[in-house]
Design a protein around this motif. Structure first.
Motif, PDB file in Angstrom:
ATOM      1  N   THR A 198       0.768  -1.217   0.037  1.00  0.00           N
ATOM      2  CA  THR A 198       0.014   0.098  -0.122  1.00  0.00           C
ATOM      3  C   THR A 198       1.008   1.314  -0.131  1.00  0.00           C
ATOM      4  OG1 THR A 198      -1.800   1.286   1.209  1.00  0.00           O
ATOM      5  CG2 THR A 198      -0.197  -0.065   2.583  1.00  0.00           C
ATOM      6  N   GLY A 199       0.434   2.377  -0.547  1.00  0.00           N
ATOM      7  CA  GLY A 199       1.256   3.586  -0.876  1.00  0.00           C
ATOM      8  C   GLY A 199       0.749   4.589   0.390  1.00  0.00           C
ATOM      9  N   ASP A 200      -0.261   4.100   1.485  1.00  0.00           N
ATOM     10  CA  ASP A 200      -0.602   4.854   2.457  1.00  0.00           C
ATOM     11  C   ASP A 200      -1.248   3.815   3.490  1.00  0.00           C
ATOM     12  OD1 ASP A 200      -2.248   6.232   4.011  1.00  0.00           O
ATOM     13  OD2 ASP A 200      -2.411   8.014   2.963  1.00  0.00           O
ATOM     14  N   LEU A 201      -0.470   3.296   4.411  1.00  0.00           N
ATOM     15  CA  LEU A 201      -0.768   2.414   5.357  1.00  0.00           C
ATOM     16  C   LEU A 201      -1.991   2.732   6.158  1.00  0.00           C
ATOM     17  CD1 LEU A 201       0.554  -0.444   5.911  1.00  0.00           C
ATOM     18  CD2 LEU A 201       1.083   0.581   8.284  1.00  0.00           C
ATOM     19  N   ALA A 202      -2.147   3.995   6.689  1.00  0.00           N
ATOM     20  CA  ALA A 202      -3.181   4.384   7.405  1.00  0.00           C
ATOM     21  C   ALA A 202      -4.554   4.168   6.705  1.00  0.00           C
ATOM     22  CB  ALA A 202      -3.031   5.650   8.111  1.00  0.00           C
ATOM     23  N   ARG A 203      -4.471   4.717   5.322  1.00  0.00           N
ATOM     24  CA  ARG A 203      -5.635   4.683   4.310  1.00  0.00           C
ATOM     25  C   ARG A 203      -6.359   3.236   4.279  1.00  0.00           C
ATOM     26  NH1 ARG A 203      -4.715   6.598  -1.392  1.00  0.00           N
ATOM     27  NH2 ARG A 203      -3.710   4.482  -1.209  1.00  0.00           N
TER      28      ARG A 203
END
Length: 133
Positions: free
Chosen positions: A13-18
């Protein structure tokens, strides 16, 4: 003697939180562990790992060959996995109104005998939910 006991998908993923929020809020996973570059999510017997693929240093600005780290940003959205479930039609009915079902992944019975549908996460990784007919 050895035995294979489980497989755990690990999705970039490029944005772990998202991504963790998507799997938690849309797909009903629980976040068991989360740090800056790695997360473990679970739902019943299924475990899913997310890893941060955000290294843009592979882009060569000098024309020299890039050095790859293995976590290049272009990897986010290139993975897929299949999750065997019971009640696939009920799960589809729950997720379809959320707009997360892949446009080409509507619920249907496939030639190989599975009833399945697919969901695409915010990065574009594909998760197919299936049950044998």
């Amino acid at each position: 003697m050895s035995a294979f006991l489980a497989a755990i998908p690990a999705l970039p993923t490029g944005d772990l939180a998202r991504a963790a929020a998507f799997y938690r809020d849309a797909l009903g996973f629980t976040v068991r562990h989360q740090e800056a570059e790695f997360a473990v999510l679970v739902r019943e017997e299924v475990e899913l790992h997310l890893w941060l693929a955000a290294d843009a240093s592979w882009r060569s600005r000098t024309g020299a060959s890039p050095v790859c780290s293995g976590a290049e940003s272009f990897l986010a959205g290139t993975a897929s996995c299949r999750v065997r479930v019971t009640g696939v039609a009920a799960l589809y009915a729950q997720l379809e109104p959320l707009g997360v079902v892949h446009p080409n992944g509507r619920l249907e019975v496939k030639d190989w005998g599975d009833r399945e549908f697919a969901v695409r996460d915010p990065d574009g990784n594909l998760m197919t939910f299936f049950e044998p007919v």
